[in-house]
Design an enzyme around this catalytic site. Sequence first.
Site, PDB file in Angstrom:
ATOM      1  N   CYS A 124      14.098 -13.861  24.857  1.00 49.67           N
ATOM      2  CA  CYS A 124      13.704 -14.007  23.448  1.00 49.67           C
ATOM      3  C   CYS A 124      14.763 -13.433  22.506  1.00 49.67           C
ATOM      4  O   CYS A 124      15.961 -13.389  22.856  1.00 49.67           O
ATOM      5  CB  CYS A 124      12.337 -13.366  23.212  1.00 49.67           C
ATOM      6  SG  CYS A 124      11.554 -13.858  21.668  1.00 49.67           S
ATOM      7  N   ASP A 193       6.472  -6.089  21.108  1.00 51.58           N
ATOM      8  CA  ASP A 193       5.723  -6.281  19.856  1.00 51.58           C
ATOM      9  C   ASP A 193       4.684  -5.191  19.714  1.00 51.58           C
ATOM     10  O   ASP A 193       4.326  -4.807  18.602  1.00 51.58           O
ATOM     11  CB  ASP A 193       5.079  -7.668  19.818  1.00 51.58           C
ATOM     12  CG  ASP A 193       6.158  -8.703  19.540  1.00 51.58           C
ATOM     13  OD1 ASP A 193       6.797  -9.143  20.505  1.00 51.58           O
ATOM     14  OD2 ASP A 193       6.398  -9.001  18.356  1.00 51.58           O
TER      15      ASP A 193
HETATM   16  C1  RUB Z   1       9.837 -11.833  19.183  1.00 46.91           C
HETATM   17  C2  RUB Z   1       9.753 -10.930  20.370  1.00 46.91           C
HETATM   18  C3  RUB Z   1      10.648  -9.736  20.373  1.00 46.91           C
HETATM   19  C4  RUB Z   1       9.901  -8.531  19.824  1.00 46.91           C
HETATM   20  C5  RUB Z   1      10.825  -7.342  19.597  1.00 46.91           C
HETATM   21  O1  RUB Z   1       8.821 -12.835  19.148  1.00 46.91           O
HETATM   22  O2  RUB Z   1       8.956 -11.096  21.269  1.00 46.91           O
HETATM   23  O3  RUB Z   1      11.039  -9.419  21.675  1.00 46.91           O
HETATM   24  O4  RUB Z   1       9.275  -8.853  18.600  1.00 46.91           O
HETATM   25  O5  RUB Z   1      11.782  -7.619  18.611  1.00 46.91           O
HETATM   26  P1  RUB Z   1       8.719 -13.812  17.873  1.00 46.91           P
HETATM   27  P2  RUB Z   1      12.439  -6.419  17.741  1.00 46.91           P
HETATM   28  O6  RUB Z   1      10.022 -14.518  17.767  1.00 46.91           O
HETATM   29  O7  RUB Z   1       7.577 -14.723  18.205  1.00 46.91           O
HETATM   30  O8  RUB Z   1       8.421 -12.957  16.663  1.00 46.91           O
HETATM   31  O9  RUB Z   1      13.148  -5.564  18.729  1.00 46.91           O
HETATM   32  O10 RUB Z   1      13.373  -7.126  16.800  1.00 46.91           O
HETATM   33  O11 RUB Z   1      11.341  -5.708  17.059  1.00 46.91           O
END
Ligand code: RUB
Length: 302
Positions: A124, A193
Amino acid sequence: MELNDSVRQIKELKVQGAEMIARFALETIRNVLKQSNADSAGLLYSEMADARKKLAAARPTEPCMFNAFKYVFMDVKNESTIEMYKSFLERIELALKHFDFAQQTIAKIASQKVKNGSIIFTHCHSSTVIEILKEAKRQKKHFEVYNTETRPRFQGRKTAAELAALGIPVTHFVDAAARYAIKKCDVAFIGADAITSEGKVVNKIGSELFAEVAKKFEVPFYSCTDSWKFDVESIFGYEKNLEMRSETEVWEDAPKGVKVNNYAFEKVDPELVTGIISEMGIYRPDVFVQEVKHSYPELFER
Ligand code: RUB
């Protein structure tokens, strides 16, 4: 950044990733605050509360944004409009500073796990993981990254493009090739998340599958996350439903009779997670929860 426009951008995933959403939500309410013409503290408060509600509803499964709001609204003084304005503004700036501090600290800690010649797996798009890799590059380490495309929204392409622009060698795999990719890797970093009170890591769909593969090949699997992603409500048994997104993201014109499942997230069993790397340090998931309890005891009170 107008409120309704920001809400739309979050809903449409123009802004994605837990931390980016939280920052963007804070910047939006700072704008609402600065543009307010409210002539009483009561009115100002209700304007801010309305903005908070709309932003939170745009992505209802993101504790990082909720905790940031909680922090901003915590000690707001109700004496006069100007006092309230100052309290809100100060809190918003402090919350944004917290995010900067946490991300830099996590990058310093996690980059120690990147060794010369190693291959890092990620899935991701996590701004936290990108910062770690940037920091490792800044330390002049030679490493490469294997990453997965992350169907159906392809956030993995964003990761690959950003890494390539930074001059970090990156090889991109379809999600189904993750087993092949992971067995060649030395360490896996994913974002988060949410972290629940039982130490489960909520992250993009595929995360638990990849954690199982990493365990099979003895590849250390870390979730890299700001401690503000701790899901307070999970303490009281209210775990958030996993976000279920539209079927058409997966298959635009699926034939009649075909049901499409589009869970966007899943919970990773803490047994599969080597450690959670946060600004508090590296801890096993259960110890991470204890550390959050120690740092924010008020969260654990009913
Ligand atoms: C994004 C996702 C990321 C986390 C952490 O999913 O799963 O791994 O949000 O990101 P989506 P961060 O694209 O559906 O929002 O480290 O930037 O908080």
